[in-house]
Motif scaffolding. Structure first.
Motif, PDB file in Angstrom:
ATOM      1  N   GLY A  87      21.794  20.444  31.501  1.00 38.68           N
ATOM      2  CA  GLY A  87      21.307  21.039  30.254  1.00 38.68           C
ATOM      3  C   GLY A  87      22.406  21.880  29.662  1.00 38.68           C
ATOM      4  O   GLY A  87      23.585  21.692  29.968  1.00 38.68           O
ATOM      5  N   HIS A  88      22.033  22.834  28.836  1.00 35.81           N
ATOM      6  CA  HIS A  88      23.007  23.746  28.238  1.00 35.81           C
ATOM      7  C   HIS A  88      23.214  24.936  29.163  1.00 35.81           C
ATOM      8  O   HIS A  88      22.260  25.537  29.637  1.00 35.81           O
ATOM      9  CB  HIS A  88      22.535  24.251  26.881  1.00 35.81           C
ATOM     10  N   ILE A  89      24.468  25.290  29.375  1.00 36.40           N
ATOM     11  CA  ILE A  89      24.816  26.498  30.109  1.00 36.40           C
ATOM     12  C   ILE A  89      25.111  27.556  29.047  1.00 36.40           C
ATOM     13  O   ILE A  89      26.111  27.469  28.332  1.00 36.40           O
ATOM     14  CB  ILE A  89      26.027  26.279  31.039  1.00 36.40           C
ATOM     15  N   GLN A  90      24.212  28.530  28.915  1.00 40.46           N
ATOM     16  CA  GLN A  90      24.285  29.528  27.850  1.00 40.46           C
ATOM     17  C   GLN A  90      25.271  30.648  28.163  1.00 40.46           C
ATOM     18  O   GLN A  90      25.561  30.916  29.310  1.00 40.46           O
ATOM     19  CB  GLN A  90      22.904  30.160  27.644  1.00 40.46           C
ATOM     20  N   SER A  91      25.744  31.305  27.138  1.00 43.30           N
ATOM     21  CA  SER A  91      26.416  32.605  27.143  1.00 43.30           C
ATOM     22  C   SER A  91      27.928  32.598  27.192  1.00 43.30           C
ATOM     23  O   SER A  91      28.535  33.464  26.601  1.00 43.30           O
ATOM     24  CB  SER A  91      25.901  33.510  28.247  1.00 43.30           C
ATOM     25  N   ALA A  92      28.587  31.779  27.950  1.00 42.64           N
ATOM     26  CA  ALA A  92      30.049  31.867  27.998  1.00 42.64           C
ATOM     27  C   ALA A  92      30.616  30.563  28.532  1.00 42.64           C
ATOM     28  O   ALA A  92      29.939  29.807  29.212  1.00 42.64           O
ATOM     29  CB  ALA A  92      30.477  33.024  28.885  1.00 42.64           C
ATOM     30  N   PRO A  93      31.879  30.308  28.245  1.00 39.11           N
ATOM     31  CA  PRO A  93      32.503  29.103  28.789  1.00 39.11           C
ATOM     32  C   PRO A  93      32.538  29.133  30.321  1.00 39.11           C
ATOM     33  O   PRO A  93      32.762  30.178  30.917  1.00 39.11           O
ATOM     34  CB  PRO A  93      33.918  29.147  28.226  1.00 39.11           C
ATOM     35  N   VAL A  94      32.270  28.004  30.923  1.00 33.65           N
ATOM     36  CA  VAL A  94      32.349  27.864  32.380  1.00 33.65           C
ATOM     37  C   VAL A  94      33.171  26.629  32.708  1.00 33.65           C
ATOM     38  O   VAL A  94      33.388  25.759  31.861  1.00 33.65           O
ATOM     39  CB  VAL A  94      30.952  27.763  33.030  1.00 33.65           C
ATOM     40  N   SER A  95      33.588  26.570  33.938  1.00 33.72           N
ATOM     41  CA  SER A  95      34.377  25.433  34.408  1.00 33.72           C
ATOM     42  C   SER A  95      33.689  24.848  35.626  1.00 33.72           C
ATOM     43  O   SER A  95      32.937  25.544  36.317  1.00 33.72           O
ATOM     44  CB  SER A  95      35.785  25.887  34.805  1.00 33.72           C
ATOM     45  N   PRO A  96      33.935  23.577  35.929  1.00 30.55           N
ATOM     46  CA  PRO A  96      33.383  23.010  37.159  1.00 30.55           C
ATOM     47  C   PRO A  96      33.808  23.856  38.361  1.00 30.55           C
ATOM     48  O   PRO A  96      34.932  24.328  38.445  1.00 30.55           O
ATOM     49  CB  PRO A  96      33.993  21.605  37.218  1.00 30.55           C
ATOM     50  N   GLY A  97      32.839  24.111  39.240  1.00 29.37           N
ATOM     51  CA  GLY A  97      33.092  24.930  40.424  1.00 29.37           C
ATOM     52  C   GLY A  97      32.655  26.375  40.256  1.00 29.37           C
ATOM     53  O   GLY A  97      32.536  27.109  41.235  1.00 29.37           O
ATOM     54  N   ASP A  98      32.402  26.835  39.001  1.00 27.86           N
ATOM     55  CA  ASP A  98      31.945  28.206  38.771  1.00 27.86           C
ATOM     56  C   ASP A  98      30.500  28.371  39.246  1.00 27.86           C
ATOM     57  O   ASP A  98      29.689  27.438  39.160  1.00 27.86           O
ATOM     58  CB  ASP A  98      32.003  28.562  37.287  1.00 27.86           C
ATOM     59  N   THR A  99      30.189  29.560  39.735  1.00 27.92           N
ATOM     60  CA  THR A  99      28.815  29.883  40.109  1.00 27.92           C
ATOM     61  C   THR A  99      28.081  30.324  38.856  1.00 27.92           C
ATOM     62  O   THR A  99      28.573  31.157  38.096  1.00 27.92           O
ATOM     63  CB  THR A  99      28.792  31.010  41.163  1.00 27.92           C
ATOM     64  N   ILE A 100      26.902  29.750  38.641  1.00 27.00           N
ATOM     65  CA  ILE A 100      26.085  30.052  37.466  1.00 27.00           C
ATOM     66  C   ILE A 100      24.686  30.442  37.921  1.00 27.00           C
ATOM     67  O   ILE A 100      24.343  30.284  39.100  1.00 27.00           O
ATOM     68  CB  ILE A 100      26.036  28.853  36.492  1.00 27.00           C
ATOM     69  N   PHE A 101      23.874  30.940  37.014  1.00 25.06           N
ATOM     70  CA  PHE A 101      22.475  31.254  37.271  1.00 25.06           C
ATOM     71  C   PHE A 101      21.661  30.189  36.554  1.00 25.06           C
ATOM     72  O   PHE A 101      21.770  30.034  35.334  1.00 25.06           O
ATOM     73  CB  PHE A 101      22.137  32.652  36.749  1.00 25.06           C
ATOM     74  N   ALA A 102      20.854  29.429  37.301  1.00 21.74           N
ATOM     75  CA  ALA A 102      20.221  28.253  36.699  1.00 21.74           C
ATOM     76  C   ALA A 102      18.824  27.990  37.242  1.00 21.74           C
ATOM     77  O   ALA A 102      18.415  28.527  38.273  1.00 21.74           O
ATOM     78  CB  ALA A 102      21.103  27.032  36.941  1.00 21.74           C
ATOM     79  N   GLY A 103      18.139  27.128  36.526  1.00 24.56           N
ATOM     80  CA  GLY A 103      16.842  26.597  36.922  1.00 24.56           C
ATOM     81  C   GLY A 103      16.830  25.134  36.529  1.00 24.56           C
ATOM     82  O   GLY A 103      17.869  24.548  36.210  1.00 24.56           O
ATOM     83  N   GLU A 104      15.657  24.529  36.530  1.00 23.75           N
ATOM     84  CA  GLU A 104      15.543  23.119  36.155  1.00 23.75           C
ATOM     85  C   GLU A 104      15.692  22.975  34.643  1.00 23.75           C
ATOM     86  O   GLU A 104      14.827  23.385  33.884  1.00 23.75           O
ATOM     87  CB  GLU A 104      14.201  22.546  36.604  1.00 23.75           C
ATOM     88  N   GLY A 105      16.824  22.439  34.193  1.00 25.09           N
ATOM     89  CA  GLY A 105      17.050  22.163  32.774  1.00 25.09           C
ATOM     90  C   GLY A 105      17.648  23.299  31.974  1.00 25.09           C
ATOM     91  O   GLY A 105      17.843  23.157  30.775  1.00 25.09           O
ATOM     92  N   TRP A 106      17.931  24.412  32.585  1.00 25.76           N
ATOM     93  CA  TRP A 106      18.525  25.542  31.866  1.00 25.76           C
ATOM     94  C   TRP A 106      19.502  26.268  32.786  1.00 25.76           C
ATOM     95  O   TRP A 106      19.385  26.218  34.000  1.00 25.76           O
ATOM     96  CB  TRP A 106      17.478  26.517  31.350  1.00 25.76           C
TER      97      TRP A 106
END
Length: 168
Positions: A87-106
């Motif tokens: 889905g869309h990763i909100q708020s700032a640019p990220v790169s593969p391998g970065d840790t993000i805060f996520a759920g199903e579809g967001w």
């Protein structure tokens, strides 16, 4: 001896049931509407979200100001138990391998934006409650002052008795 010591003062009056309902109901309605229309989803995200690792990130779209959508990157991620989502990763640019805060579809680049939004909700709730209490407190103080003034005017200008008005 001070003259004001002998002057009457009106008793404090507790709010009626309808006044209590208004004092507490107005903030409750404001918070309820905000919850239903917007903030409930952020609370759910905070409760249900978890850390994940970005596995693929597309071209990010940067926000151009207040009236444009928030920055996001289309992407996919993997949770620690092996599940995947996208889905869309909100708020700032990220790169593969970065840790993000996520759920199903967001997803968000971190938990910070979700906490910030929840914090705004809490601040608005507290401000509406405090504001309502301050307004009502002022109203009750003014009501007591008005009743005290009426009591004091009655002492200064007692009603004339029927006998004194009959005398020439």
């Amino acid at each position: 001896m001070d003259e004001t010591e002998d002057l009457p003062v009106a008793m404090w009056r507790w709010p009626s049931a309808s006044e209590w309902l208004t004092m507490l109901g107005v903030p409750a309605v404001i918070l309820g509407l905000m919850w239903v229309l917007f903030f409930g989803t952020f609370i759910e995200k905070l409760r249900n979200g978890e850390e994940a690792t970005a596995t693929g990130v597309g071209r990010c779209v940067q926000s151009q100001g207040q009236t444009t959508p928030a920055s996001y990157c289309p992407g996919s991620w993997r949770f620690s138990d092996g599940r995947t989502s996208s889905g869309h990763i909100q708020s700032a640019p990220v790169s593969p391998g970065d840790t993000i805060f996520a759920g199903e579809g967001w997803a968000y680049s971190s938990i910070g934006p979700v906490w910030r939004t929840v914090g705004i909700f809490i601040a608005i709730g507290v401000a509406s409650l405090v504001g309502t209490v301050l307004i009502w407190g002022s109203e009750f103080r003014d009501d007591r002052r008005r009743r005290t003034d009426e009591l004091r005017q009655k002492m200064e200008h007692p009603p004339e008795s029927a006998e004194s008005s009959e005398k020439p």
